[in-house]
Enzyme design. Structure first.
Site, short mmCIF file in Angstrom:
data_model
loop_
_atom_site.label_atom_id
_atom_site.label_comp_id
_atom_site.label_asym_id
_atom_site.label_seq_id
_atom_site.Cartn_x
_atom_site.Cartn_y
_atom_site.Cartn_z
N LYS A 186 -3.21 14.47 3.05
CA LYS A 186 -3.20 13.89 4.40
C LYS A 186 -1.83 13.25 4.67
CE LYS A 186 -5.22 9.63 2.58
NZ LYS A 186 -6.48 8.88 2.37
N TYR A 218 24.24 -8.48 10.01
CA TYR A 218 23.50 -9.31 10.98
C TYR A 218 23.17 -10.68 10.41
CZ TYR A 218 22.78 -5.38 14.14
OH TYR A 218 22.96 -4.35 15.02
C1 LIG Z 1 -6.62 8.79 0.96
C2 LIG Z 1 -7.90 9.09 0.32
C3 LIG Z 1 -7.95 9.55 -1.01
C4 LIG Z 1 -6.73 9.59 -1.90
O1 LIG Z 1 -6.49 8.27 -2.37
P1 LIG Z 1 -5.31 7.93 -3.38
O2 LIG Z 1 -5.51 6.49 -3.67
O3 LIG Z 1 -4.04 8.20 -2.67
O4 LIG Z 1 -5.48 8.80 -4.58
C5 LIG Z 1 -9.18 9.94 -1.52
N1 LIG Z 1 -10.30 9.86 -0.78
C6 LIG Z 1 -10.30 9.40 0.50
C7 LIG Z 1 -11.56 9.32 1.25
C8 LIG Z 1 -9.10 8.98 1.08
O5 LIG Z 1 -9.10 8.51 2.33
#
Ligand SMILES: *Cc1c(COP(=O)(O)O)cnc(C)c1O
Length: 384
Positions: free
Chosen positions: A40, A262
């Protein structure tokens, strides 16, 4: 440097061999469970198409994205020889797009479940779905009450082929937190009254490292694939994936007592050599993270504030300082994504997913032959 790299201020190198090696390590740790890959948010900012193709070639069969759009893009990139689950559910009216691209809906609500049931009835065929259950995070998924209703009225699942029953851990990064075990027991309990043939899944990256009892049939690592430490407090077992280097735009020698950047937040204590580096918070480098750049192993601490497009670093102590046009390293062996996160008061996930779109990107991929080539070689060697 090629003209291409000169158009951007910084270069992000993504080591796909390291991603594959991380996936293989997790896969080995969790056997006989299936090791999926969470890609994702464009594979946490590193490129879902590239990461997806590399992992598919390495033998990964199941991917997770958050949104329908991400699923459509990934399907286009890696073809139809894999399962793609869409975690954030199915907005009303999008079911046709799911079917057309063979994306697996993760049903989170009773309303979504009804929509897929209706669709299955209308189409006169069974529809594959995943069910997400809320086991104690109060974020996404059917509640224990919803599951009790389903268990009492099997017609509510008519026409649906439940492929996966999943839940998500709230405290996986705290391996000793008893909440993890409460969630595991709750999932096992709810799962027992739902269709038997579905795979069961609970563990994200950190969940894998709690203990084997959390692996069930399928694990869903994201962060660990990309080199983030899944077992905080222990040495990181994963290989680093992202490397970031940025160009030195200008060098200047200043006398003691010179103010830099800055707010004049830095004042030189001695005659100093300063290097202005082409990276800033608009690239996703957190303004709060005052760290160092590295050049051939030498440390160049930030001098003053991180601005939008540039950072000034102090090269005074360097035996071999960089010259204008040279690249200095910002994410490298000496300075990990997790180190930057700590300095900025956040987590590695946030650093990675914010790394900018304006970098020039390079992908390293050497070791993994495509799956078909591996199969061919094994066939020739008489292994199959
Ligand atoms: C993002 C997500 C994962 C992966 O989690 P990590 O901590 O990055 O391994 C797994 N399951 C669900 C439902 C998620 O939203």
């Amino acid at each position: 440097m090629t003209a291409h790299t000169l158009r951007a201020g910084a270069i992000l190198t993504v080591d796909l061999d390291a991603v594959v090696s991380n996936w293989r390590l997790l896969s080995k740790m969790t056997k006989p469970a299936e090791c999926a890959a969470v890609v994702k948010a464009d594979a946490y900012g590193l490129g879902a198409a590239e990461v997806g193709a590399a992992l598919l070639a390495a033998g990964c069969k199941t991917f997770f994205v958050a949104h329908l759009g991400e699923g459509l893009d990934l399907r286009r990139a890696i073809g139809f020889n894999s399962r793609i689950f869409v975690l954030n559910g199915t907005p009303p009216g999008t079911e046709g797009e799911f079917l057309k691209s063979v994306l697996m809906p993760v049903v989170n609500t009773v309303g979504e479940l009804a929509a897929w049931r209706t669709l299955a009835t209308e189409a006169g065929r069974s529809m594959p779905v995943a069910l997400q259950l809320d086991t104690g995070m109060s974020r996404l998924g059917l509640s224990p009450g919803d599951v009790a209703v389903l268990a009492g009225e099997p017609a509510l699942l008519a026409g649906l082929s439940v492929e996966l029953i999943m839940s998500h851990l709230a405290c996986a990064d705290e391996a000793v937190n008893p909440a993890n075990h409460r969630q595991r027991r709750e999932l096992a309990k709810l799962r027992a009254v739902l269709p038997k043939k579905a795979q069961t899944s609970l563990a994200n990256s950190s969940g894998i490292f709690i203990e084997q009892g959390f692996h069930f049939d399928l694990v869903r690592p994201g962060a660990a694939l990309y080199g983030i430490n899944p077992a905080p407090g222990q040495a990181n077992p994963m290989r680093q994936v992202a490397a970031l280097s940025a160009r030195v735009l200008q060098l200047r020698d200043v006398p003691a007592g010179s103010y830099v950047g800055y707010g004049h937040a830095f004042c030189s204590k001695r005659r100093s050599r300063l290097a202005t580096v082409s990276l800033g918070y608009a690239d996703g480098w957190p303004r709060a993270a005052s760290m160092s750049a590295f050049f051939n192993g030498e440390v160049l601490p930030f001098a003053g504030r991180v601005s939008m497009d540039v950072i000034v670093v102090d090269a005074t102590g360097c035996a071999n300082p960089p010259r204008e046009g040279d690249l200095v390293d910002l994410i490298c062996q000496q300075q990990s994504v997790d180190d930057i996160a700590r300095a900025a008061g956040t987590i590695g996930y946030e650093i990675l997913t914010r790394l900018g779109r304006r970098f020039h990107r390079e992908y390293r991929h050497s070791a993994t032959p495509p799956a078909s080539a591996t199969a061919l070689r094994e066939a020739q060697m008489g292994k199959r």
